[in-house]
Scaffold this motif. Structure first.
Motif, mmCIF file in Angstrom:
data_model
loop_
_atom_site.group_PDB
_atom_site.id
_atom_site.type_symbol
_atom_site.label_atom_id
_atom_site.label_comp_id
_atom_site.label_asym_id
_atom_site.label_seq_id
_atom_site.Cartn_x
_atom_site.Cartn_y
_atom_site.Cartn_z
ATOM 1 N N ILE A 30 82.785 50.015 16.784
ATOM 2 C CA ILE A 30 83.127 51.385 17.350
ATOM 3 C C ILE A 30 83.004 51.508 18.819
ATOM 4 O O ILE A 30 83.742 51.790 19.729
ATOM 5 C CB ILE A 30 82.400 52.434 16.668
ATOM 6 C CG1 ILE A 30 83.171 52.581 15.064
ATOM 7 C CG2 ILE A 30 82.817 53.833 17.292
ATOM 8 C CD1 ILE A 30 82.341 53.533 14.391
ATOM 9 N N PHE A 31 81.702 50.863 19.330
ATOM 10 C CA PHE A 31 81.445 50.704 20.687
ATOM 11 C C PHE A 31 82.460 49.869 21.575
ATOM 12 O O PHE A 31 82.852 50.259 22.507
ATOM 13 C CB PHE A 31 80.123 50.240 21.055
ATOM 14 C CG PHE A 31 78.953 51.103 20.433
ATOM 15 C CD1 PHE A 31 79.133 52.618 20.111
ATOM 16 C CD2 PHE A 31 77.606 50.621 20.234
ATOM 17 C CE1 PHE A 31 78.003 53.186 19.730
ATOM 18 C CE2 PHE A 31 76.886 51.522 19.594
ATOM 19 C CZ PHE A 31 76.852 52.806 19.529
ATOM 20 N N LEU A 32 82.901 48.741 20.842
ATOM 21 C CA LEU A 32 83.603 47.827 21.654
ATOM 22 C C LEU A 32 85.326 48.504 21.805
ATOM 23 O O LEU A 32 85.673 48.282 22.603
ATOM 24 C CB LEU A 32 83.679 46.519 20.972
ATOM 25 C CG LEU A 32 82.512 45.638 21.199
ATOM 26 C CD1 LEU A 32 82.644 44.598 20.202
ATOM 27 C CD2 LEU A 32 82.139 45.409 22.415
ATOM 28 N N GLU A 33 85.447 48.962 20.529
ATOM 29 C CA GLU A 33 86.780 49.638 20.834
ATOM 30 C C GLU A 33 86.808 50.693 21.706
ATOM 31 O O GLU A 33 87.972 50.828 22.262
ATOM 32 C CB GLU A 33 87.076 50.314 19.380
ATOM 33 C CG GLU A 33 87.930 49.292 18.502
ATOM 34 C CD GLU A 33 87.728 49.785 16.861
ATOM 35 O OE1 GLU A 33 87.653 49.006 16.112
ATOM 36 O OE2 GLU A 33 87.631 51.104 16.685
ATOM 37 N N ALA A 34 85.868 51.450 22.043
ATOM 38 C CA ALA A 34 85.901 52.473 22.979
ATOM 39 C C ALA A 34 85.455 51.970 24.342
ATOM 40 O O ALA A 34 85.406 52.538 25.439
ATOM 41 C CB ALA A 34 84.537 53.319 22.810
ATOM 42 N N GLY A 35 85.518 50.649 24.664
ATOM 43 C CA GLY A 35 85.224 49.942 25.810
ATOM 44 C C GLY A 35 83.720 49.773 26.600
ATOM 45 O O GLY A 35 83.477 49.473 27.669
ATOM 46 N N ALA A 36 82.980 50.054 25.380
ATOM 47 C CA ALA A 36 81.362 49.918 25.735
ATOM 48 C C ALA A 36 81.039 48.573 26.392
ATOM 49 O O ALA A 36 81.413 47.658 25.627
ATOM 50 C CB ALA A 36 80.538 50.392 24.877
ATOM 51 N N ALA A 37 80.464 48.518 27.624
ATOM 52 C CA ALA A 37 79.756 47.092 27.783
ATOM 53 C C ALA A 37 78.160 47.100 27.689
ATOM 54 O O ALA A 37 77.676 46.069 27.775
ATOM 55 C CB ALA A 37 80.237 46.937 29.196
ATOM 56 N N SER A 38 77.496 48.267 27.563
ATOM 57 C CA SER A 38 76.104 48.141 27.504
ATOM 58 C C SER A 38 75.605 49.259 26.269
ATOM 59 O O SER A 38 76.534 50.028 25.875
ATOM 60 C CB SER A 38 75.345 48.566 28.632
ATOM 61 O OG SER A 38 75.856 49.701 29.037
ATOM 62 N N ALA A 54 74.873 41.525 20.992
ATOM 63 C CA ALA A 54 75.110 40.598 21.896
ATOM 64 C C ALA A 54 76.117 39.469 21.283
ATOM 65 O O ALA A 54 76.227 39.636 19.986
ATOM 66 C CB ALA A 54 73.854 39.794 22.310
ATOM 67 N N PRO A 55 77.035 38.759 21.879
ATOM 68 C CA PRO A 55 76.949 38.763 23.592
ATOM 69 C C PRO A 55 77.830 39.623 24.283
ATOM 70 O O PRO A 55 77.967 39.694 25.390
ATOM 71 C CB PRO A 55 77.455 37.313 23.666
ATOM 72 C CG PRO A 55 78.477 37.149 22.644
ATOM 73 C CD PRO A 55 77.780 37.679 21.392
ATOM 74 N N GLU A 56 78.620 40.396 23.316
ATOM 75 C CA GLU A 56 79.696 41.291 23.975
ATOM 76 C C GLU A 56 79.138 42.473 24.670
ATOM 77 O O GLU A 56 79.802 42.990 25.543
ATOM 78 C CB GLU A 56 80.484 41.896 22.810
ATOM 79 C CG GLU A 56 81.413 41.021 21.962
ATOM 80 C CD GLU A 56 80.782 40.201 20.664
ATOM 81 O OE1 GLU A 56 79.520 40.203 20.783
ATOM 82 O OE2 GLU A 56 81.359 39.738 20.044
ATOM 83 N N LEU A 57 78.009 42.918 24.280
ATOM 84 C CA LEU A 57 77.338 43.997 24.992
ATOM 85 C C LEU A 57 75.983 43.512 25.795
ATOM 86 O O LEU A 57 75.267 42.995 24.926
ATOM 87 C CB LEU A 57 76.956 45.212 24.000
ATOM 88 C CG LEU A 57 78.240 45.887 23.112
ATOM 89 C CD1 LEU A 57 77.652 46.489 21.944
ATOM 90 C CD2 LEU A 57 78.819 46.743 24.168
ATOM 91 N N SER A 58 75.635 44.260 26.856
ATOM 92 C CA SER A 58 74.132 44.078 27.452
ATOM 93 C C SER A 58 73.607 44.918 26.513
ATOM 94 O O SER A 58 73.722 46.266 26.424
ATOM 95 C CB SER A 58 74.442 44.490 28.644
ATOM 96 O OG SER A 58 75.123 43.892 29.612
#
Ligand code: SAM
Length: 207
Positions: A30-38, A54-58
């Motif tokens: 859900i976070f990645l679909e919303a464009g989150a990076a951290s 990780a590794p997609e999110l800090s």
């Protein structure tokens, strides 16, 4: 409370095994679909959930227990762990999302507000929050001495707040609530078997 957890982590190590909760995978998607990076993980324990982001999110973890932090830094060197209380903001910058697994129910009412307030203070406007906590449908609800409405000392020296859907939503009033859910989590026991908890989840957006 920190003494309780520190003793357990020092004695039992990776209490619930190394696998993240399935909810961390759901939240990550859900976070990645919303464009989150951290993402910030309050009450990160020894890092079993932080590692999967990780590794997609800090990833930033806040944790009070020193033995947990020692384990976490070894298990998940990619995450930035901060020693301190999740009841106060610890980051000097904002993140895009917060994931908080089974920490909110550990506190009495005033500190539950502080945890949510500190989490909101560290996420950007429009950022997402995904929390899990004990459900009022869990069999431990109502066991032992009631300390506050919905909060029971269900084991000697161990209490928790058991959330109804309405109660959980009320805690996040002031945010845009996107979804609530309920699921059963099977956790590995230090003794070898597994035990199940009925949890509630909430996905909310900071306004
Ligand atoms: C039930 S454990 C969950 C740990 C982790 N979320 C997991 O699922 O593996 C609760 C965690 O919250 C931590 N904790 C308790 N009070 C805290 C506080 N005020 N600030 C930061 N962490 C806290 C404990 O040390 C413990 O690691």
């Amino acid at each position: 409370m920190s003494h309780y957890w520190s003793q357990r982590f020092a004695r039992e190590g990776m209490i619930w095994g190394s696998e993240p909760s399935p909810s961390a995978g759901w939240a990550k998607r859900i976070f990645l679909e919303a464009g989150a990076a951290s993402v910030l993980v309050p009450g990160a324990g020894y890092g079993r959930n932080t590692k999967g982001f990780a590794p997609e999110l800090s990833v930033f973890g806040i944790e009070l227990s020193e033995p947990a932090l020692e384990l976490a830094r070894e298990w998940d060197p990619g995450t930035t762990f901060i020693a301190g209380s999740a009841l106060e903001p610890q980051l000097e910058h904002l993140v895009d999302a917060v994931y908080c697994y089974d920490v909110l129910h550990l506190f009495l009412a005033e500190d539950r507000r502080r945890l949510i307030g500190a989490s909101l203070a560290q996420v950007r406007s429009g950022g997402l929050l995904y929390f899990t906590s004990f459900s009022d449908e869990d069999p431990h609800n109502g066991c032992g001495v009631q300390l506050e409405p919905g909060t029971y000392e269900y084991k000697p020296d161990k209490y928790a707040h058991f959330f109804s859907k309405a109660d959980l939503e009320e805690h996040f009033a002031g945010t845009e609530i996107l979804e609530t859910g309920s699921f059963t989590e099977a956790l590995q026991s230090p003794e070898g078997g597994t035990h199940e908890y009925i949890l509630r989840s909430i996905l909310a957006r900071k306004k």
